[in-house]
Design an enzyme around this catalytic site. Structure first.
Site, PDB file in Angstrom:
ATOM      1  N   HIS A   1       0.919  81.078  18.190  1.00 21.16           N
ATOM      2  CA  HIS A   1       1.440  80.515  16.940  1.00 21.16           C
ATOM      3  C   HIS A   1       0.586  80.825  15.721  1.00 21.16           C
ATOM      4  CE1 HIS A   1       3.560  77.763  14.345  1.00 21.16           C
ATOM      5  NE2 HIS A   1       2.502  76.976  14.186  1.00 21.16           N
TER       6      HIS A   1
ATOM      7  N   ARG B   1      -3.279  70.270  19.422  1.00 16.87           N
ATOM      8  CA  ARG B   1      -2.372  71.260  19.997  1.00 16.87           C
ATOM      9  C   ARG B   1      -2.956  71.981  21.211  1.00 16.87           C
ATOM     10  NH1 ARG B   1       0.258  74.101  14.565  1.00 16.87           N
ATOM     11  NH2 ARG B   1       1.625  72.364  14.027  1.00 16.87           N
TER      12      ARG B   1
ATOM     13  N   GLU C   1       1.661  63.617  12.201  1.00 17.04           N
ATOM     14  CA  GLU C   1       1.687  64.648  13.228  1.00 17.04           C
ATOM     15  C   GLU C   1       0.441  64.558  14.099  1.00 17.04           C
ATOM     16  OE1 GLU C   1       2.395  68.471  11.501  1.00 17.04           O
ATOM     17  OE2 GLU C   1       4.441  67.989  10.920  1.00 17.04           O
TER      18      GLU C   1
ATOM     19  N   HIS D   1       1.199  77.103  20.109  1.00 15.75           N
ATOM     20  CA  HIS D   1       1.972  75.889  19.827  1.00 15.75           C
ATOM     21  C   HIS D   1       2.557  75.379  21.135  1.00 15.75           C
ATOM     22  CE1 HIS D   1       4.685  73.000  18.070  1.00 15.75           C
ATOM     23  NE2 HIS D   1       4.109  73.204  16.897  1.00 15.75           N
TER      24      HIS D   1
ATOM     25  N   ARG E   1      -6.803  74.447  14.488  1.00 15.02           N
ATOM     26  CA  ARG E   1      -6.224  73.979  13.224  1.00 15.02           C
ATOM     27  C   ARG E   1      -5.509  72.646  13.379  1.00 15.02           C
ATOM     28  NH1 ARG E   1      -1.169  74.394  10.977  1.00 15.02           N
ATOM     29  NH2 ARG E   1      -0.400  75.946  12.467  1.00 15.02           N
TER      30      ARG E   1
END
Length: 533
Positions: A349, A290, A126, A244, A384
């Site tokens: 998010h 992100r 990811e 997000h 994060r």
């Protein structure tokens, strides 16, 4: 804006319940901790609505852990630190990545099933990960973990799970900074109950509902953070909100997330003109962190006068099998991911900040612990890393149980102590009760989205501060007491997010100031914490 100590009334005739471990929240952090705690004593798990209502259930991508022979905890640590933009606490990250693989094995032993490939656990890559290290169960990993933990907890005679229990206040001795338990409102019986426990563990999730558009369920109204703050806990890093980047565009407030794993498997982003654009913003393109991808999408939307960009999944091999949940949800919106581009835009998010804890998950109140999204131990820094959130919940839930001897040898708290240390004059009352809670929530969500969102600046933040304070002063009680409590909690935490965003005069991770667009490592390699004095 004066934040009071309590929002609820402590009544002499309220039923009283006792436990060794009182756990508030039933996501992965709460349930995993309950399962581990049940070996040592009586556990009560309280959940706001039902066991189905949590962010864990909605988690799609997976859980990150260095379980492959070509990966290592050190590489996982490096990736986490890089994503955290200089604000991760390295000792906490070290605990996360070193103990993570064993906690994941324990999840598997508890019945959680992950996708397999050639006899081994299938791993995907990811955004901002240097290795494929994300274990997954198709695109419904959170639900696979949640259902396994729920079954185990329901099988245990030492765990009592109670639904429809709303956290009103943390009870304790304010002067001695000691927690006794919690004041809980039973929404089915319409009564307030007192829970006294040797240890109180807040695992109540985040605050996505502060924003007009979010991936979070309607229970994510900052209840745990607000109650802990009122009780004297520090809230830290609250300016860092993760948006997000790829959420299915719709007119709904709660929106469906399109997993990070889609881009990990090769999904590509296109603007309104069907042009790829991520190469203009980051060398990792679609796999950038992100915060970078969210701002890039927002910029493309603004410059192209569009409400969304497109995510192309058509070329991903076996895409309907790899992402069956996404496939079905998109079909319900008349989008076939095997044939159509998917309209996406960012939404709130995850909260990097939260109740400040150490690596034992201890808060600054004796016998009060916190783990999961509600807490901030420092593993996420300013942003994060994808799929670290589920891992954090189980790793630091275990750290609480590692402290079990101290918990079990704690003295017994009496009801007399609870009532002695409660002062009804510290309960919140509005100056001019004219705004209904539901109206207050909608106004707040609009303010936060427009002025405290992906891109912020001083004028908007100051306006938000003034407007939120006015709503708080004028909040009216309601027949729906839970909605009233939620509004207070949301306004309390929103005010802290705004203040932290105003004070941090730089851009870093999930906090971006258009008037201070550069990262400032000279002045701002530090955390900001807030305490209710």
């Amino acid at each position: 804006m004066i934040i009071t100590r309590y929002v609820g009334d402590l009544e002499k005739d309220s039923p009283i319940f006792y436990s060794d471990f009182l756990i508030i929240g039933s996501g992965i952090a709460g349930l995993f901790t309950a399962l581990k705690a049940s070996t040592y004593g009586k556990v009560i798990v309280l959940t706001k609505k039902t066991l189905l209502d949590s962010n864990t259930k909605l988690a799609q991508g997976g859980i990150a852990a260095a379980v492959h022979e070509e990966d290592s905890p050190f590489l996982h640590l490096e990736d986490t630190l890089e994503a955290g933009a200089g604000l991760c606490e390295i000792d906490a990250v070290d605990v996360l990545v070193r103990e993570g693989p064993q906690r994941v094995r324990e999840l598997i032993e508890a019945g959680a099933t992950f996708d397999m490939k050639d006899g081994n656990v299938s791993l995907t890559k990811e955004g901002a990960h240097s290795k494929a290290r994300v274990l997954h169960a198709a695109d419904a990993t959170g639900e696979a973990i949640r259902s396994a933990l729920v079954q185990k907890c329901q099988e245990s005679p030492d765990i009592t799970v109670l639904e429809n229990q709303f956290l009103v206040d943390i009870l304790g001795d304010h002067n001695q900074q000691e927690c006794y338990g919690a004041l809980i409102y039973d929404t089915k019986k319409n009564q307030t109950n007192i829970y006294i426990s040797k240890s109180t563990i807040i695992a109540a999730g985040g605050n996505g509902q502060l924003y007009k558009y979010t991936t979070n369920p309607d229970v994510a109204t900052a209840d745990g953070m607000a109650a802990a703050f009122r009780a004297g806990c520090s809230l830290i890093d609250m300016e860092f909100i993760q948006f997000h980047p790829t959420v299915l565009f719709s007119r709904d407030t709660q929106r469906f997330l399109i997993s990070e794993a889609v881009r990990g498997e090769g999904g590509l982003l296109y603007n309104k003109n069907k042009e790829r654009f991520m190469h203009k913003y980051h060398p990792l393109e679609e796999l950038a962190p992100r915060d970078v991808v969210s701002r890039a999408i927002l910029n493309e939307m603004m410059t192209k006068d569009s409400e969304y960009v497109y995510l192309d999944m058509k070329h991903i091999p076996n895409v309907t099998k790899r992402f069956p949940n996404i496939y079905e949800n998109c079909l319900q919106n008349n989008i076939d991911i095997t044939k159509n581009l998917v309209p996406v835009s960012p939404a709130a998010h995850y909260t990097m900040g939260g109740i400040q804890t150490n690596t034992k998950a201890e808060t600054n109140l004796y016998s009060l612990y916190a783990c999961g999204e509600v807490a901030c131990v420092g593993v996420h820094g300013a942003n994060r890393l994808a799929s670290n959130s589920l891992l954090e919940g189980i790793v630091f839930g275990q750290k609480i149980i590692d402290n079990v001897e101290e918990i079990l040898y704690r003295r017994k708290i009496t009801p007399e102590e609870v009532f002695k240390n409660y002062d009804s004059t510290w309960v919140f009352t509005s100056e001019n009760p004219t705004i209904e809670p539901n109206q207050a929530k909608k106004q707040l969500q609009e303010i936060m989205w427009e002025k405290v969102g992906i891109i912020r600046e001083e004028t908007g933040l100051k306006q938000a501060n003034t407007e939120i304070t006015e709503i708080y002063k004028n909040l009216a009680p309601s027949d729906n007491i839970v909605s009233y409590y939620e509004a207070i909690n949301m306004l309390t935490v929103a005010r802290i997010i705004v203040q932290a965003s105003l004070w941090r005069k730089e851009s870093r991770g999930g906090h971006y100031r258009s008037d201070y667009p550069k990262r400032d490592d000279v002045r701002w390699i530090k955390h900001m914490s807030f305490v209710n004095c």
